[in-house]
Write an enzyme that holds these catalytic residues in place. Structure first.
Site, mmCIF file in Angstrom:
data_model
loop_
_atom_site.group_PDB
_atom_site.id
_atom_site.type_symbol
_atom_site.label_atom_id
_atom_site.label_comp_id
_atom_site.label_asym_id
_atom_site.label_seq_id
_atom_site.Cartn_x
_atom_site.Cartn_y
_atom_site.Cartn_z
ATOM 1 N N ARG A 2 0.856 -1.180 0.000
ATOM 2 C CA ARG A 2 0.000 0.000 0.000
ATOM 3 C C ARG A 2 0.895 1.233 0.000
ATOM 4 O O ARG A 2 1.839 1.303 0.792
ATOM 5 C CB ARG A 2 -0.875 -0.011 1.260
ATOM 6 C CG ARG A 2 -1.905 1.086 1.312
ATOM 7 C CD ARG A 2 -2.630 1.136 2.649
ATOM 8 N NE ARG A 2 -1.990 2.090 3.536
ATOM 9 C CZ ARG A 2 -2.569 2.607 4.625
ATOM 10 N NH1 ARG A 2 -3.783 2.241 4.974
ATOM 11 N NH2 ARG A 2 -1.936 3.477 5.382
ATOM 12 N N TYR A 7 -3.104 11.859 5.636
ATOM 13 C CA TYR A 7 -3.320 10.496 6.098
ATOM 14 C C TYR A 7 -2.238 9.512 5.638
ATOM 15 O O TYR A 7 -1.826 9.530 4.489
ATOM 16 C CB TYR A 7 -4.677 9.948 5.613
ATOM 17 C CG TYR A 7 -4.785 8.495 5.917
ATOM 18 C CD1 TYR A 7 -4.943 8.092 7.238
ATOM 19 C CD2 TYR A 7 -4.609 7.525 4.948
ATOM 20 C CE1 TYR A 7 -4.957 6.753 7.575
ATOM 21 C CE2 TYR A 7 -4.628 6.187 5.267
ATOM 22 C CZ TYR A 7 -4.802 5.810 6.574
ATOM 23 O OH TYR A 7 -4.788 4.492 6.913
ATOM 24 N N ASP A 23 -5.134 3.726 0.068
ATOM 25 C CA ASP A 23 -6.230 3.937 1.016
ATOM 26 C C ASP A 23 -6.635 5.417 1.004
ATOM 27 O O ASP A 23 -5.826 6.291 1.327
ATOM 28 C CB ASP A 23 -5.746 3.531 2.422
ATOM 29 C CG ASP A 23 -6.875 3.456 3.429
ATOM 30 O OD1 ASP A 23 -7.997 3.882 3.112
ATOM 31 O OD2 ASP A 23 -6.618 2.973 4.551
ATOM 32 N N HIS A 53 -9.130 6.543 2.833
ATOM 33 C CA HIS A 53 -9.573 6.798 4.205
ATOM 34 C C HIS A 53 -10.825 7.656 4.276
ATOM 35 O O HIS A 53 -10.898 8.627 5.042
ATOM 36 C CB HIS A 53 -8.429 7.403 5.039
ATOM 37 C CG HIS A 53 -8.261 6.728 6.347
ATOM 38 N ND1 HIS A 53 -8.547 7.335 7.535
ATOM 39 C CD2 HIS A 53 -7.883 5.480 6.651
ATOM 40 C CE1 HIS A 53 -8.327 6.487 8.521
ATOM 41 N NE2 HIS A 53 -7.921 5.350 8.014
ATOM 42 N N GLU A 94 -9.025 1.823 -1.534
ATOM 43 C CA GLU A 94 -9.730 1.506 -0.282
ATOM 44 C C GLU A 94 -10.507 2.698 0.262
ATOM 45 O O GLU A 94 -10.019 3.832 0.213
ATOM 46 C CB GLU A 94 -8.660 1.071 0.727
ATOM 47 C CG GLU A 94 -9.176 0.781 2.114
ATOM 48 C CD GLU A 94 -8.049 0.357 3.040
ATOM 49 O OE1 GLU A 94 -7.016 -0.159 2.548
ATOM 50 O OE2 GLU A 94 -8.187 0.548 4.259
ATOM 51 N N GLU A 133 -13.447 -1.690 6.853
ATOM 52 C CA GLU A 133 -12.717 -1.837 8.119
ATOM 53 C C GLU A 133 -13.490 -1.260 9.304
ATOM 54 O O GLU A 133 -13.229 -1.642 10.434
ATOM 55 C CB GLU A 133 -11.306 -1.240 8.019
ATOM 56 C CG GLU A 133 -11.269 0.257 7.803
ATOM 57 C CD GLU A 133 -9.851 0.804 7.658
ATOM 58 O OE1 GLU A 133 -9.083 0.247 6.857
ATOM 59 O OE2 GLU A 133 -9.514 1.768 8.337
ATOM 60 N N ARG A 189 -13.467 -5.620 3.871
ATOM 61 C CA ARG A 189 -12.341 -5.505 4.795
ATOM 62 C C ARG A 189 -12.666 -5.766 6.264
ATOM 63 O O ARG A 189 -11.852 -5.531 7.146
ATOM 64 C CB ARG A 189 -11.712 -4.107 4.647
ATOM 65 C CG ARG A 189 -10.936 -4.018 3.361
ATOM 66 C CD ARG A 189 -10.167 -2.760 3.178
ATOM 67 N NE ARG A 189 -9.471 -2.224 4.321
ATOM 68 C CZ ARG A 189 -8.402 -2.763 4.891
ATOM 69 N NH1 ARG A 189 -7.919 -3.900 4.463
ATOM 70 N NH2 ARG A 189 -7.834 -2.161 5.920
ATOM 71 N N GLU A 246 -4.226 -7.466 5.208
ATOM 72 C CA GLU A 246 -3.347 -6.349 5.585
ATOM 73 C C GLU A 246 -2.429 -6.794 6.717
ATOM 74 O O GLU A 246 -2.863 -7.468 7.652
ATOM 75 C CB GLU A 246 -4.208 -5.167 6.051
ATOM 76 C CG GLU A 246 -3.409 -3.927 6.418
ATOM 77 C CD GLU A 246 -4.308 -2.751 6.829
ATOM 78 O OE1 GLU A 246 -5.449 -2.991 7.270
ATOM 79 O OE2 GLU A 246 -3.857 -1.603 6.709
ATOM 80 N N TRP A 279 -12.522 11.440 8.770
ATOM 81 C CA TRP A 279 -11.174 10.882 9.045
ATOM 82 C C TRP A 279 -11.095 9.507 8.449
ATOM 83 O O TRP A 279 -11.948 8.677 8.696
ATOM 84 C CB TRP A 279 -10.949 10.836 10.550
ATOM 85 C CG TRP A 279 -9.976 9.807 11.006
ATOM 86 C CD1 TRP A 279 -10.255 8.741 11.819
ATOM 87 C CD2 TRP A 279 -8.578 9.730 10.741
ATOM 88 N NE1 TRP A 279 -9.140 8.013 12.074
ATOM 89 C CE2 TRP A 279 -8.085 8.577 11.418
ATOM 90 C CE3 TRP A 279 -7.682 10.487 9.979
ATOM 91 C CZ2 TRP A 279 -6.742 8.204 11.367
ATOM 92 C CZ3 TRP A 279 -6.360 10.104 9.928
ATOM 93 C CH2 TRP A 279 -5.896 8.985 10.614
HETATM 94 O O1 EZ4 Z 1 -6.312 4.161 10.111
HETATM 95 O O2 EZ4 Z 1 -6.891 1.150 11.927
HETATM 96 O O3 EZ4 Z 1 -6.165 0.384 6.304
HETATM 97 N N1 EZ4 Z 1 -5.866 0.709 7.377
HETATM 98 C C1 EZ4 Z 1 -6.292 1.759 8.045
HETATM 99 C C2 EZ4 Z 1 -5.831 1.894 9.469
HETATM 100 C C3 EZ4 Z 1 -6.703 2.822 10.287
HETATM 101 C C4 EZ4 Z 1 -6.592 2.495 11.735
HETATM 102 C C5 EZ4 Z 1 -7.532 3.363 12.554
HETATM 103 O O4 EZ4 Z 1 -7.724 2.835 13.812
HETATM 104 O O5 EZ4 Z 1 -7.028 2.566 7.503
HETATM 105 O O6 EZ4 Z 1 -4.485 2.247 9.547
HETATM 106 CO CO CO Z 2 -7.897 1.685 5.763
#
Ligand code: EZ4
Ligand code: CO
Length: 402
Positions: A147, A159, A210, A212, A236, A262, A283, A339, A402
């Site tokens: 990643r 991020y 990612d 995020h 992601e 996630e 995920r 992961e 976030w």
């Molecule tokens: O930021 O689990 O893909 N992984 C992620 C993680 C998240 C953390 C937050 O608690 O996005 O690193």
């Molecule tokens: Co993530």
């Protein structure tokens, strides 16, 4: 086989972990990860005050029945605190079943569907250059899937940019850090990063990214489209997923594979995404996804719709969750990738484990149960230390996802 004791361990070997330990009348015990990043004590209380008293005297072999009892019993269902607590109980009961039948958990789940589990690591950098170097370092360590996240010039604490190269940890001790976000420079930078990466490392490595949850559907659609030439393994969390229909927009515009989940707690968080075939990888993992039992149901639904698994495996999931994920990954037919963010040596010493990494893949080992332990004496030397994920604001101060 009656449960005679259960207790919650909270420790902080570099970061906070909550672990449930369930003990049976014949002295066999099982472990479950109950770590909910930044809200750890809520799950600890849910377990100690409301779940442990109900476990005492129950038959540890009735795993599905216990899951249903804890899910339906409280009337008010779901949510991260409840589901993390249920996940910990479920995982600990699978561990006990493995130990008492002298089998690794993956064998109880139907046996190995593959020799080992493909994992991806995290390469982060403060610039495109740095990120390319980090990807090359991960490739040298044997990773076949990586990643890549890069800081954005002029955007503070973007991020995914770690403070070390090996151990990325987004949580900050004390009060949350306030990080800054700006969509436009991000959308310009990411295609440049992957263009550069493909030119430098070729197409043999799997590359992932990612987002995020930081874009709108149309922005995510544009990003996915602009990344198509670089053939990502996945993109992601392109948008927050409370609204599952948002993914229709992304899907209409791009063939870049999408991964999500996630932060999901139950199959209902992703049933539409899966049934409409709007995503490619799911995920969810044992700790926040209701345990091994519930995750198997998610995987079974996903299998019908060409969706593969890609369990979350960040450092805020303990080695107990990592071990459980690896047993699940090895067994489930529609596995995609796992992961793997390495825990620190401090953490690994507190949680000795049988799983191993070799040539970009992992195996849970053949120890009975999950093959992971908790050194409670050592854990006691690392008391709880409050830490929070950053709060993210746009350049004008507005709180952003976030
Ligand atoms: O930021 O689990 O893909 N992984 C992620 C993680 C998240 C953390 C937050 O608690 O996005 O690193
Ligand atoms: Co993530």
């Amino acid at each position: 086989m009656r449960i005679v004791d259960a207790h919650v361990n909270i420790c902080s070997p570099g970061r906070n972990f909550v672990t449930l330990k369930i003990v049976t009348e014949d002295g066999v015990y099982g472990l479950g990860d109950a770590t909910l990043n930044g809200r750890e004590l809520a799950v600890a209380s849910y377990l100690r005050d409301h779940v442990v008293p109900l476990l005492i005297g129950r038959d540890a072999r009735r795993i599905e029945d216990t899951w249903q009892y804890l899910y339906k019993g409280p009337y008010l269902r779901r949510g991260p605190v409840t589901m993390t607590a249920i996940g910990a109980v479920d995982t600990a009961l699978w561990d006990i079943l493995g130990k008492t039948t002298n089998q690794p958990v993956y064998r109880l789940l139907g046996g190995a569907s593959r020799d080992a589990v493909l994992v991806y690591g995290h390469a982060n950098g403060s610039s495109i250059e740095d990120t390319v170097d980090a990807v090359k370092r991960y490739a040298q360590m044997g990773y076949r899937a990586i990643r890549a996240q890069s800081a954005i010039p002029g955007v503070l604490h973007a991020y995914g940019v770690g403070r070390g190269t090996m151990y990325y940890e987004p949580a900050e001790k004390g009060r949350p850090l306030e990080s800054v976000w700006s969509t436009e420079p991000y959308l310009d930078l990411v295609p440049q990063l992957f263009d550069r990466l493909r030119r430098e490392v070729g197409f043999e490595l799997h590359l992932l990214h990612d987002v995020h949850h930081r874009l709108t559907p149309i922005e995510a659609a544009r990003l996915g489209k602009s990344l198509e030439p670089y053939r990502l393994f996945w993109l992601e969390d392109p948008v927050p997923a409370e609204q599952q229909t948002s993914f229709r927009t992304i899907r209409q515009h791009t063939t870049t594979p999408i991964a999500i989940g996630e932060v999901f707690n139950t199959i209902y968080d992703c049933s539409q995404l899966i049934e409409e075939e709007l995503v490619d990888y799911i995920r969810m993992t044992v700790v926040h996804g209701g345990g091994v039992s519930h995750l198997r149901k998610v995987a079974a639904l996903a299998e019908l719709h060409h969706v593969r698994t890609g369990c979350h495996g960040a450092t805020d999931l303990s080695p107990v969750a990592m071990a459980a994920a690896l047993h699940f990954d090895l067994s489930v037919h529609n596995f995609g990738i796992q992961e793997y963010m390495r825990h620190t040596d401090e953490t690994d010493r507190v949680f000795p484990h049988a799983y191993s990494f070799q040539a970009g893949a992992m195996h849970p080992g053949d120890a009975p149960g999950l093959g992971v332990d908790l050194d409670e004496a050592l854990a006691a030397t690392y008391p709880y230390d409050p830490a929070y994920l950053p709060v993210n604001r746009r350049l004008d101060g507005t709180v952003h996802s976030w």
